[in-house]
Design an enzyme around this catalytic site. Structure first.
Site, short mmCIF file in Angstrom:
data_model
loop_
_atom_site.label_atom_id
_atom_site.label_comp_id
_atom_site.label_asym_id
_atom_site.label_seq_id
_atom_site.Cartn_x
_atom_site.Cartn_y
_atom_site.Cartn_z
N GLU A 98 -7.30 2.09 -12.94
CA GLU A 98 -6.80 3.18 -12.09
C GLU A 98 -5.83 3.85 -13.43
O GLU A 98 -5.11 4.98 -13.14
CB GLU A 98 -6.38 3.04 -10.84
CG GLU A 98 -7.04 2.79 -9.98
CD GLU A 98 -6.93 2.77 -8.80
OE1 GLU A 98 -8.19 2.69 -7.69
OE2 GLU A 98 -6.06 2.25 -8.25
N TYR B 218 -8.96 -2.81 -11.02
CA TYR B 218 -9.24 -2.09 -10.48
C TYR B 218 -7.42 -1.47 -11.32
O TYR B 218 -7.53 -0.10 -10.77
CB TYR B 218 -8.26 -1.98 -8.96
CG TYR B 218 -9.83 -2.65 -7.34
CD1 TYR B 218 -10.10 -1.58 -7.21
CD2 TYR B 218 -10.24 -3.81 -7.60
CE1 TYR B 218 -11.00 -1.65 -6.04
CE2 TYR B 218 -11.33 -4.29 -6.65
CZ TYR B 218 -11.15 -2.73 -5.81
OH TYR B 218 -11.69 -3.82 -5.39
N HIS C 234 -26.07 22.33 0.15
CA HIS C 234 -26.48 23.29 -1.16
C HIS C 234 -25.49 24.25 -1.41
O HIS C 234 -25.18 24.69 -0.98
CB HIS C 234 -27.73 23.63 -1.57
CG HIS C 234 -27.56 23.74 -2.56
ND1 HIS C 234 -27.61 23.08 -3.75
CD2 HIS C 234 -27.73 25.18 -3.87
CE1 HIS C 234 -28.17 24.09 -4.91
NE2 HIS C 234 -28.37 24.83 -4.44
N CYS D 94 0.39 -1.21 -0.04
CA CYS D 94 -0.06 -0.12 -0.30
C CYS D 94 0.74 1.18 -0.64
O CYS D 94 0.53 1.72 -1.75
CB CYS D 94 -1.39 -0.14 1.27
SG CYS D 94 -1.81 1.29 1.71
P1 NDP Z 1 -8.22 -7.70 -10.27
O1 NDP Z 1 -9.42 -8.51 -9.25
O2 NDP Z 1 -9.14 -6.12 -9.63
O3 NDP Z 1 -8.28 -7.69 -11.87
C1 NDP Z 1 -8.26 -8.80 -12.37
C2 NDP Z 1 -7.94 -8.29 -14.27
O4 NDP Z 1 -7.23 -9.58 -15.08
C3 NDP Z 1 -9.49 -8.80 -14.79
O5 NDP Z 1 -10.03 -7.83 -15.89
C4 NDP Z 1 -9.54 -9.82 -15.10
O6 NDP Z 1 -10.62 -10.46 -15.76
C5 NDP Z 1 -8.22 -10.35 -16.05
N1 NDP Z 1 -7.90 -11.12 -15.80
C6 NDP Z 1 -7.65 -12.15 -15.11
N2 NDP Z 1 -6.96 -12.94 -15.76
C7 NDP Z 1 -7.58 -12.73 -17.01
C8 NDP Z 1 -7.02 -14.46 -18.13
N3 NDP Z 1 -6.37 -15.34 -17.84
N4 NDP Z 1 -7.25 -13.74 -18.77
C9 NDP Z 1 -7.33 -11.90 -19.24
N5 NDP Z 1 -7.75 -11.63 -18.44
C10 NDP Z 1 -7.30 -11.60 -16.97
O7 NDP Z 1 -6.58 -7.61 -10.39
P2 NDP Z 1 -6.32 -6.00 -10.08
O8 NDP Z 1 -4.31 -6.05 -10.86
O9 NDP Z 1 -6.30 -4.90 -11.27
O10 NDP Z 1 -5.95 -5.81 -8.73
C11 NDP Z 1 -5.60 -6.62 -7.77
C12 NDP Z 1 -6.06 -6.09 -6.08
O11 NDP Z 1 -5.47 -5.38 -5.06
C13 NDP Z 1 -7.63 -5.55 -6.13
O12 NDP Z 1 -8.43 -6.84 -6.97
C14 NDP Z 1 -8.06 -5.37 -5.37
O13 NDP Z 1 -7.90 -6.12 -4.18
C15 NDP Z 1 -6.68 -4.79 -4.75
N6 NDP Z 1 -6.60 -3.42 -5.79
C16 NDP Z 1 -7.24 -2.33 -4.68
C17 NDP Z 1 -7.44 -0.95 -4.98
C18 NDP Z 1 -7.69 0.00 -4.58
O14 NDP Z 1 -8.86 -0.55 -3.36
N7 NDP Z 1 -9.04 1.13 -5.12
C19 NDP Z 1 -6.20 -0.36 -6.36
C20 NDP Z 1 -5.55 -1.72 -6.63
C21 NDP Z 1 -5.86 -2.64 -6.49
P3 NDP Z 1 -11.88 -10.40 -15.33
O15 NDP Z 1 -12.49 -9.30 -14.91
O16 NDP Z 1 -12.68 -11.52 -16.56
O17 NDP Z 1 -11.51 -11.79 -14.48
#
Ligand code: NDP
Length: 450
Positions: free
Chosen positions: A180, A176, A431, A42
């Site tokens: 972002e 996420y 407001h 973080c």
């Molecule tokens: P996420 O789990 O949010 O997203 C992963 C992305 O990768 C999705 O779009 C997913 O698609 C895609 N994906 C996964 N496997 C494959 C595949 N085999 N082929 C194609 N696409 C794939 O992970 P992030 O890496 O964005 O972030 C990790 C975690 O960190 C988050 O889940 C969250 O918990 C935390 N985080 C929180 C934040 C916040 O609170 N603002 C900011 C950043 C991270 P699909 O949706 O189809 O599975």
């Protein structure tokens, strides 16, 4: 050999530092090991530097917007190196703040990877330590998809120290991190394309928010490539070429893979302690964070449940209170709000419309925020409430728009306290704000399943 510590914490991130600090404050003899950077993901390669990057991007957009308010402002160039250096000074200050907190609490700090020798003994380099209880709070690491050339892509850990701001970026994923960083790089002037396998970004979020964020990304100049998956990545000099499942290819100087994170358990030698690991590498725990070995605990992202910093810190605090504070408790994962720091940001608490039972009342407001009536920027805000038709309880609140995370944080308190739509309706607005829309939504938009 006698136990040197009442508790040894592996990992100095959000969960581990809070656990060590509070446990030491309760009088326990605490040791904590961190191999990489105090404060964890973080503080070093996550929430904090990411938010500075979002702010950096927003200043550029804000300069454009100011023209509509009479200012003669030209954006000029963004100095990436100067920004990264300033950000690093602040991150170093936070690292020191974390170690200072641990020091003042009386926890003994170790720098290095901790590895189990047996269920009560850890090795950190040459050093051996014994502890009555051990907590694993090692977090997660970015994962890479498995296709030829995948190693040529960067992951989020790399994004905070790029030597220069890339000119052309392809983001893989629509969770996420991808959403972002699409906003960050586009806001800083890069040409950005986002490749993802769903039809809309942010699977799991409310469908209206997902449509809204797709529009917002497009309005920021991000080219969306939905419903495709990457197949192969090649390097041609400094240029990268990404081949997609639809037969097309994209060229960029930076391909950024944001395809999830996985629990960081490699190197812990959990087998020596008999700790069981689930198929994804996550460590299963009971309601009080104990693994299958009763005196070994796991908390935060390494357990892969709700991977959010405030959840990890809350769990660290709860475990310290349970073990040493005479107050057994655990953190409820129900009603946890979350935000995506897209530009503009979005935030949610409670259920989404596709999780809502039939009959749920839906209230949606979409409008151009006041600022953009003068700035001329094509940016819409979206606000939404989901209401139980019988109890009148607000079941979900969602927002896309400036300050959404700040606004939803307040609504999360109201919802935790069981607020009804009637409570929202009799609350007087402030407001002129965007937030007042949440207390003036009188006309029902639709009923789920209706
Ligand atoms: P996420 O789990 O949010 O997203 C992963 C992305 O990768 C999705 O779009 C997913 O698609 C895609 N994906 C996964 N496997 C494959 C595949 N085999 N082929 C194609 N696409 C794939 O992970 P992030 O890496 O964005 O972030 C990790 C975690 O960190 C988050 O889940 C969250 O918990 C935390 N985080 C929180 C934040 C916040 O609170 N603002 C900011 C950043 C991270 P699909 O949706 O189809 O599975």
């Amino acid at each position: 050999m006698a136990d040197e510590f009442d508790l040894f914490v592996i990992g100095g991130g959000s969960a581990g530092v809070r656990l060590a600090r509070i446990a030491a404050g309760h009088g326990a003899r605490v040791g904590i090991a961190e191999a990489r950077f105090w404060g964890g993901t973080c503080v070093n390669v996550g929430c904090v530097p990411k938010k500075f990057m979002v702010m950096a991007a927003e200043y550029g957009l804000g300069a454009d917007d100011a023209v509509g308010f009479g200012w003669s402002i030209e954006r000029g160039a963004h100095d990436w190196a100067r920004f990264i250096a300033a950000k690093d000074v602040e991150i170093a200050r936070l690292n020191r703040a974390y170690t200072g907190l641990l020091e003042r609490a009386g926890a003994q700090m170790f720098e290095g990877y901790a590895r189990f020798i047996d269920a009560h003994t850890l090795a950190i380099g040459e050093r051996r330590v014994r502890a009555a209880r051990i907590a694993i709070a090692t977090g997660g690491l970015p994962t890479r998809l498995d296709f030829p050339g995948a190693a040529l892509a960067i992951v989020s850990d790399d994004a905070f120290h790029l030597p220069a701001r890339p000119e052309r970026v392809v983001l893989i994923g629509s969770g996420y991190i991808a959403v972002e960083f699409a906003g960050i790089f586009a806001g800083l002037g890069a040409q950005v394309e986002q490749v993802f396998r769903q039809d809309l970004p942010l699977r799991g979020f409310d469908p209206d928010l997902r449509m809204g964020v797709a529009d917002a990304l497009a309005a920021n100049g991000v080219l969306l490539r939905p419903s495709v998956t990457p197949m192969r990545l090649e390097a041609h000099g400094t240029m990268k070429k990404l081949f997609l499942s639809d037969g097309t290819s994209l060229e960029a100087d930076c391909v950024f893979m944001a395809t999830g994170r996985s629990p960081h358990v490699a190197g812990l030698n959990l087998a020596a302690a008999g700790v069981v690991v689930g198929p994804s590498g996550a460590i299963p725990i009971n309601a009080h964070y104990a693994t299958n070995i009763p005196h070994i605990y796991a908390l935060g992202d390494v357990t892969d449940r709700l991977n959010l910093t405030p959840v990890a810190t809350a769990e660290g605090h709860a475990l310290a209170d349970t073990l040493f504070g005479g107050r057994a408790r655990s953190v409820s994962l129900a009603g946890v709000p979350s935000a995506v720091f897209s530009i503009p940001p979005l935030a949610s608490v409670g259920i989404s419309e596709d999780q809502a039972p039939a009959g749920t009342r839906v209230f949606v407001a979409q409008f151009t925020p006041m600022r953009h009536n003068l700035s001329g920027r094509a940016r819409r805000s979206l606000m939404k409430l989901l209401v139980d038709p019988v109890t009148d309880r607000v079941l979900g609140a969602h927002m896309l728009g400036e300050d959404a995370p700040e606004i939803i944080q307040g609504l999360a308190v109201a919802m935790m306290a069981g607020a009804t739509k009637g409570d929202f309706d009799r609350t007087i607005g402030i407001h002129p704000t965007v937030a007042e829309e949440f207390v003036t939504m009188r006309t029902q938009t639709r009923v789920v399943g209706g």
